[in-house]
Write a protein that holds these residues in place. Structure first.
Motif, short mmCIF file in Angstrom:
data_model
loop_
_atom_site.label_atom_id
_atom_site.label_comp_id
_atom_site.label_asym_id
_atom_site.label_seq_id
_atom_site.Cartn_x
_atom_site.Cartn_y
_atom_site.Cartn_z
N SER A 145 0.82 -1.22 0.00
CA SER A 145 0.00 0.00 0.00
C SER A 145 0.85 1.26 0.00
O SER A 145 0.34 2.35 -0.22
N GLY A 146 2.12 1.12 0.25
CA GLY A 146 3.01 2.28 0.28
C GLY A 146 4.46 1.85 0.39
O GLY A 146 4.78 0.65 0.42
N GLN A 147 5.33 2.84 0.45
CA GLN A 147 6.76 2.57 0.45
C GLN A 147 7.21 1.80 1.70
O GLN A 147 8.05 0.92 1.61
N ALA A 148 6.63 2.10 2.84
CA ALA A 148 7.02 1.40 4.08
C ALA A 148 6.68 -0.09 4.00
O ALA A 148 7.51 -0.94 4.36
N GLN A 149 5.49 -0.39 3.52
CA GLN A 149 5.11 -1.80 3.38
C GLN A 149 5.94 -2.49 2.31
O GLN A 149 6.31 -3.66 2.45
N ALA A 150 6.28 -1.78 1.23
CA ALA A 150 7.14 -2.36 0.19
C ALA A 150 8.50 -2.71 0.76
O ALA A 150 9.07 -3.75 0.43
N MET A 151 9.04 -1.86 1.64
CA MET A 151 10.35 -2.13 2.27
C MET A 151 10.29 -3.41 3.09
O MET A 151 11.18 -4.25 3.01
N GLN B 136 8.16 -5.97 2.73
CA GLN B 136 7.99 -7.12 1.85
C GLN B 136 9.29 -7.47 1.12
O GLN B 136 9.68 -8.64 1.06
N LEU B 137 9.98 -6.47 0.58
CA LEU B 137 11.23 -6.74 -0.13
C LEU B 137 12.30 -7.27 0.81
O LEU B 137 13.08 -8.15 0.44
N GLY C 20 17.11 -12.51 -0.72
CA GLY C 20 17.94 -13.67 -0.44
C GLY C 20 17.19 -14.99 -0.41
O GLY C 20 17.75 -16.01 -0.02
N ARG C 21 15.94 -14.98 -0.85
CA ARG C 21 15.12 -16.20 -0.80
C ARG C 21 14.48 -16.47 -2.16
O ARG C 21 14.35 -15.59 -2.99
N SER C 22 14.01 -17.69 -2.34
CA SER C 22 13.24 -18.05 -3.52
C SER C 22 11.77 -17.99 -3.18
O SER C 22 11.36 -18.31 -2.06
N ARG D 279 18.13 -11.87 -5.04
CA ARG D 279 19.42 -11.80 -4.37
C ARG D 279 19.27 -11.06 -3.06
O ARG D 279 18.31 -10.31 -2.85
N LEU D 280 20.21 -11.27 -2.18
CA LEU D 280 20.21 -10.59 -0.89
C LEU D 280 20.51 -9.12 -1.13
O LEU D 280 21.44 -8.77 -1.85
N LEU D 281 19.71 -8.24 -0.57
CA LEU D 281 19.87 -6.80 -0.73
C LEU D 281 20.08 -6.14 0.62
O LEU D 281 19.46 -6.54 1.61
N THR D 282 20.95 -5.14 0.64
CA THR D 282 21.13 -4.38 1.88
C THR D 282 19.97 -3.42 2.05
O THR D 282 19.24 -3.12 1.10
N GLU D 283 19.81 -2.89 3.24
CA GLU D 283 18.75 -1.91 3.48
C GLU D 283 18.97 -0.68 2.61
O GLU D 283 18.03 -0.09 2.08
#
Length: 82
Positions: free
Chosen positions: A12-18, A20-21, A26-28, A54-58
């Protein structure tokens, strides 16, 4: 999208996207779409997809989400403007 038994919906917004991502990084996971090709009542094609992120940093997540949040025409937005 499904990760283990968790179903993901459009954030619903950028905070929720963060969130979820971060959970997906780092997972399938499985990406489900409703696509089939049918001719004369017979299914000619159907498919599912398994993806690995792929694993992503914050910091990497923040950069990408900031790019996604840039002003764009409504039809191209990833979520409603805040």
């Amino acid at each position: 999208m499904v990760l283990a038994d968790r179903l993901f919906t459009k954030p619903s917004g950028q905070a929720q996207a963060m969130v979820q991502l971060s959970d997906l990084a780092g997972r399938s996971h499985e990406l489900h779409s409703e696509v089939a090709v049918v001719r004369n009542g017979s299914i000619l094609f159907e498919d599912d997809c398994r993806m690995a992120m792929r694993l992503l940093t914050e910091g990497e997540l923040s950069i990408n989400l900031d790019k996604a949040a840039r002003p764009r025409p409504p039809a191209q937005r990833n979520w409603p403007s805040d």
